[in-house]
Design an enzyme around this catalytic site. Structure first.
Site, mmCIF file in Angstrom:
data_model
loop_
_atom_site.group_PDB
_atom_site.id
_atom_site.type_symbol
_atom_site.label_atom_id
_atom_site.label_comp_id
_atom_site.label_asym_id
_atom_site.label_seq_id
_atom_site.Cartn_x
_atom_site.Cartn_y
_atom_site.Cartn_z
ATOM 1 N N HIS A 1 -2.837 6.963 5.148
ATOM 2 C CA HIS A 1 -2.262 5.845 5.931
ATOM 3 C C HIS A 1 -3.057 5.798 7.379
ATOM 4 O O HIS A 1 -2.099 5.992 8.293
ATOM 5 C CB HIS A 1 -0.923 5.426 5.710
ATOM 6 C CG HIS A 1 -0.471 3.905 5.612
ATOM 7 N ND1 HIS A 1 -0.562 3.433 4.589
ATOM 8 C CD2 HIS A 1 0.002 3.154 6.486
ATOM 9 C CE1 HIS A 1 -0.122 2.210 4.649
ATOM 10 N NE2 HIS A 1 0.355 1.774 5.913
ATOM 11 N N ASP B 1 -2.411 -0.653 10.579
ATOM 12 C CA ASP B 1 -2.354 -1.893 9.878
ATOM 13 C C ASP B 1 -3.664 -1.995 9.098
ATOM 14 O O ASP B 1 -4.834 -1.474 9.679
ATOM 15 C CB ASP B 1 -2.220 -3.142 10.592
ATOM 16 C CG ASP B 1 -1.729 -4.326 9.942
ATOM 17 O OD1 ASP B 1 -1.712 -4.276 8.560
ATOM 18 O OD2 ASP B 1 -1.829 -5.481 10.474
ATOM 19 N N GLY B 2 -3.696 -2.703 8.042
ATOM 20 C CA GLY B 2 -5.099 -2.713 7.199
ATOM 21 C C GLY B 2 -5.382 -1.821 6.343
ATOM 22 O O GLY B 2 -6.432 -1.770 5.513
ATOM 23 N N ARG C 1 -6.064 -3.128 2.481
ATOM 24 C CA ARG C 1 -7.503 -3.791 2.255
ATOM 25 C C ARG C 1 -8.585 -2.898 2.466
ATOM 26 O O ARG C 1 -9.462 -2.884 1.643
ATOM 27 C CB ARG C 1 -7.451 -4.940 3.331
ATOM 28 C CG ARG C 1 -6.499 -6.001 3.040
ATOM 29 C CD ARG C 1 -6.117 -7.011 4.274
ATOM 30 N NE ARG C 1 -5.483 -6.489 5.202
ATOM 31 C CZ ARG C 1 -5.406 -6.920 6.479
ATOM 32 N NH1 ARG C 1 -5.827 -8.147 6.768
ATOM 33 N NH2 ARG C 1 -4.650 -6.331 7.322
ATOM 34 N N GLY D 1 -8.836 0.295 1.852
ATOM 35 C CA GLY D 1 -8.626 1.393 0.840
ATOM 36 C C GLY D 1 -8.983 0.805 -0.328
ATOM 37 O O GLY D 1 -9.969 1.447 -1.017
#
Length: 389
Positions: free
Chosen positions: A226, A230-231, A234, A236
């Protein structure tokens, strides 16, 4: 987070963390999960390899279907937008496919926040495909750049956009205490950076392991790390397609994986967590292979339907020549078009493009989507119907 189920993970370890949670204004002490580097080889059951082989065969047929077109890129364009809609929906951002096509012709201030965010994915994905086509390897720097594009103009846009995160994140916590998180990825220190660089090296190195297996393993590792605030989901899922392209298994980005995963959101999320808990790869690899297999068959079916539509357009325009025929041929990739775009694409005057589009409207191949005389957008309902299935 179910600490007990992760405590004895054979492919990762728990690490103590502490800090200040600005959401609730309290200090916290908890644990984060740090995945081990991915293995060079992986032992899988014969049944799993069978599923992988079937998926690879279906994907090869899908790729070949696209290659039969004079311009396979035509299929990549709507495929990217379909992927954008579904991969964004998995993260709670919803938009209609038709609105995403229309966004190509609208000013940024005319887009809803959801459509703008989905459109960001289209921009990032098309940029990524170009990078892979140019021979660039998948890299952390590439993904940082793409993540910055994904977040542009969204509430998550800010100092951390376009960079690996420098703060701790908690998955599925909402507004609750840190201990309520579904999953806590590695601390934002050397453990995250080392893991990310090891992932980058692993994803680039030649390997006898089938590409689909490597796609499944790399996707798990990316989501477990991670690396961005954010994001991650999408990005990955975009990396999965980039891997297939970089390995030569997919010449054109016509495969949509997210729609299948969207329909199985819970199974998808549970599968990722279960790998961390058990270290068993078979179910996860089989799940990803099933997604690729099913969506490859969808590509083949969609190509057949789109080519049949194109033939029906030609029949409707029998005897017609010039720009109207060329526009009709390309509607499978450009189901929305303006007179200005047609003039630019086909190197003709505005008047010639306008006359051609008027003919297609008259024949029922196109209809005017927007009102007024200026900036008119025309769409092919029949093409959109196939793409939205």
């Amino acid at each position: 987070m179910d600490i007990d189920s992760l405590r004895d993970s054979p492919i990762g370890r728990l690490a103590p963390i502490k800090g200040h949670d600005p959401r609730i204004g309290k200090e916290y002490e908890y644990v984060a999960y740090v995945p081990n580097p991915l293995p060079e080889t992986v032992e899988l059951a014969a049944d799993t390899y069978s599923v992988v082989i079937d998926a690879a065969a279906a994907m090869a047929r899908a790729d070949q279907s696209a290659a039969l077109l004079p311009n396979p890129v035509l299929l990549a364009r709507p495929a990217t937008r379909r992927e954008a809609v579904s991969t964004s929906a998995l993260e709670g951002t919803y938009a209609l496919l038709s609105d995403v096509f229309e966004a190509d012709f609208l000013a940024a201030e005319d887009l809803t926040s959801s459509v703008s965010e989905v459109r960001n994915y289209v921009t990032a994905a098309e940029s990524a495909y170009d990078m892979i086509a140019d021979g660039q390897p998948i890299s952390v720097r590439m993904l940082e750049s793409l993540q910055g594009v994904l977040l542009r103009g969204t509430p998550s846009d800010g100092p951390q956009a376009g960079s690996v995160r420098t703060t701790q994140v908690f998955i599925g916590v909402g507004n609750r205490n840190v201990s309520s998180a579904r999953f806590v990825p590695p601390p934002a220190d050397h453990r995250l950076l080392d893991g990310l660089l090891q992932w980058q090296e692993w994803i680039r190195e030649p390997s006898p392991v089938p590409t689909i297996v490597r796609v499944a393993l790399a996707h798990y590792q990316f989501e477990a790390l991670h690396p961005f605030h954010d994001g991650n989901g999408r990005l990955g899922r975009l990396v999965m397609v980039l891997q297939l392209m970089a390995a030569g298994d997919l010449r054109y980005p016509v495969l949509n994986i997210a729609p299948w995963l969207e329909q199985r959101r819970t199974e998808y999320q549970d599968g990722l967590l279960r790998v961390s808990q058990t270290g068993r790869w078979d179910d996860w690899v089989s799940f990803i292979a099933a997604a690729i297999h099913a969506e490859a068959l969808e590509v083949i079916d969609r190509v057949e339907k789109l080519l049949a539509l194109r033939e029906s357009f030609r029949e409707t325009l029998r005897g017609a020549k010039g720009v109207s025929r060329r526009i009709a041929d390309d509607l499978i990739g450009y189901p929305m078009i303006t007179v200005s775009l047609a003039a630019s694409m086909y190197g003709v005057s505005y008047q010639a493009a306008n006359t051609a589009i008027a003919k297609l409207v008259e024949k029922g191949i196109l209809r005017q989507r927007t009102a007024g005389r200026y900036g008119r957008i025309f769409q092919s309902d029949s093409v959109l119907a196939v793409l939205e299935q």
